[in-house]
Motif scaffolding. Structure first.
Motif, PDB file in Angstrom:
ATOM      1  N   UNK A 197       0.799  -1.227  -0.057  1.00  0.00           N
ATOM      2  CA  UNK A 197      -0.067   0.157  -0.187  1.00  0.00           C
ATOM      3  C   UNK A 197       0.759   1.358   0.077  1.00  0.00           C
ATOM      4  N   UNK A 198       0.155   2.461   0.193  1.00  0.00           N
ATOM      5  CA  UNK A 198       0.789   3.794   0.431  1.00  0.00           C
ATOM      6  C   UNK A 198       1.757   3.801   1.545  1.00  0.00           C
ATOM      7  N   UNK A 199       2.742   4.722   1.256  1.00  0.00           N
ATOM      8  CA  UNK A 199       3.791   4.812   2.262  1.00  0.00           C
ATOM      9  C   UNK A 199       4.519   6.153   2.060  1.00  0.00           C
ATOM     10  N   UNK A 200       4.972   6.558   3.251  1.00  0.00           N
ATOM     11  CA  UNK A 200       5.632   7.962   3.015  1.00  0.00           C
ATOM     12  C   UNK A 200       6.895   8.045   4.003  1.00  0.00           C
ATOM     13  N   UNK A 201       7.898   8.856   3.768  1.00  0.00           N
ATOM     14  CA  UNK A 201       9.157   8.822   4.410  1.00  0.00           C
ATOM     15  C   UNK A 201       9.790   9.966   3.847  1.00  0.00           C
ATOM     16  N   UNK A 202      11.315   9.699   4.127  1.00  0.00           N
ATOM     17  CA  UNK A 202      12.213  10.638   3.617  1.00  0.00           C
ATOM     18  C   UNK A 202      13.583  10.166   3.310  1.00  0.00           C
ATOM     19  N   UNK A 203      14.103  10.543   2.475  1.00  0.00           N
ATOM     20  CA  UNK A 203      15.578  10.144   1.926  1.00  0.00           C
ATOM     21  C   UNK A 203      16.476  11.051   2.435  1.00  0.00           C
ATOM     22  N   UNK A 204      17.688  10.437   3.150  1.00  0.00           N
ATOM     23  CA  UNK A 204      18.611  11.169   3.845  1.00  0.00           C
ATOM     24  C   UNK A 204      19.854  10.677   3.380  1.00  0.00           C
ATOM     25  N   UNK A 205      20.978  11.649   3.538  1.00  0.00           N
ATOM     26  CA  UNK A 205      22.315  11.277   3.268  1.00  0.00           C
ATOM     27  C   UNK A 205      22.862  10.359   4.697  1.00  0.00           C
ATOM     28  N   UNK A 206      23.881   9.614   4.281  1.00  0.00           N
ATOM     29  CA  UNK A 206      24.392   8.820   5.408  1.00  0.00           C
ATOM     30  C   UNK A 206      24.902   9.401   6.207  1.00  0.00           C
ATOM     31  N   UNK A 207      25.563  10.637   5.998  1.00  0.00           N
ATOM     32  CA  UNK A 207      25.925  11.524   7.085  1.00  0.00           C
ATOM     33  C   UNK A 207      24.971  11.918   8.232  1.00  0.00           C
ATOM     34  N   UNK A 208      23.799  12.336   7.482  1.00  0.00           N
ATOM     35  CA  UNK A 208      22.747  12.623   8.407  1.00  0.00           C
ATOM     36  C   UNK A 208      22.150  11.507   9.206  1.00  0.00           C
ATOM     37  N   UNK A 209      21.984  10.407   8.626  1.00  0.00           N
ATOM     38  CA  UNK A 209      21.452   9.186   9.200  1.00  0.00           C
ATOM     39  C   UNK A 209      22.354   8.950  10.371  1.00  0.00           C
TER      40      UNK A 209
END
Length: 139
Positions: free
Chosen positions: A74-86
């Motif tokens: 189904x539907x989902x949401x989130x964010x893409x971040x760089x490894x440094x931020x992670x």
């Protein structure tokens, strides 16, 4: 003891069910500290503790997709971040690896992020490195 992954053959180790306890970077090598690594031979499974090292890794080319909840359909949401931020934002979290994929010099780890006091969320880690991928077994 070190085992260098031969990207062109069957893998002797699996990270499935391993938890990434810590991620470190020294300017060239990305290191994942794991609670366990699994080695498979013809007749047995052996569990070790250790690390996985990705040499010649550029953190600017690595990313993490963090979803708002666990994702199945189904539907989902989130964010893409760089490894440094992670590494900054999730420094106290653990990442449980559910599946792993190796495609040339790209490693993809899918799993769940566990943080104290929060429900787990799904995530995908993308690692790009042009050097060796080494399993470093604790002795």
């Amino acid at each position: 003891m070190d085992f260098v992954n031969d990207r062109g053959c069957d893998f002797r180790f699996s990270l499935h069910d391993s938890r990434i306890r810590e991620i470190a970077y020294d300017g060239n090598t990305l290191t994942l500290q794991l609670d366990q690594l699994f080695q498979y031979t013809e007749d047995k499974e052996t569990v070790f503790s250790g690390k996985v090292l990705f040499d010649k890794c550029d953190l600017d080319e690595c990313s993490v997709w963090v979803f708002d909840e666990t994702v199945y359909r189904g539907d989902f949401s989130g964010k893409a971040i760089g490894m440094k931020e992670y590494m900054r934002q999730y420094s106290d979290a653990e990442f449980e690896i559910i599946t792993e994929g190796y495609f040339g010099y790209n490693t993809t780890l899918t799993g769940w992020i566990f943080e104290d006091g929060k429900k787990p969320v799904s995530a995908v880690i993308y690692i790009l490195n042009s050097g060796d991928m080494t399993y470093r077994i604790d002795e």
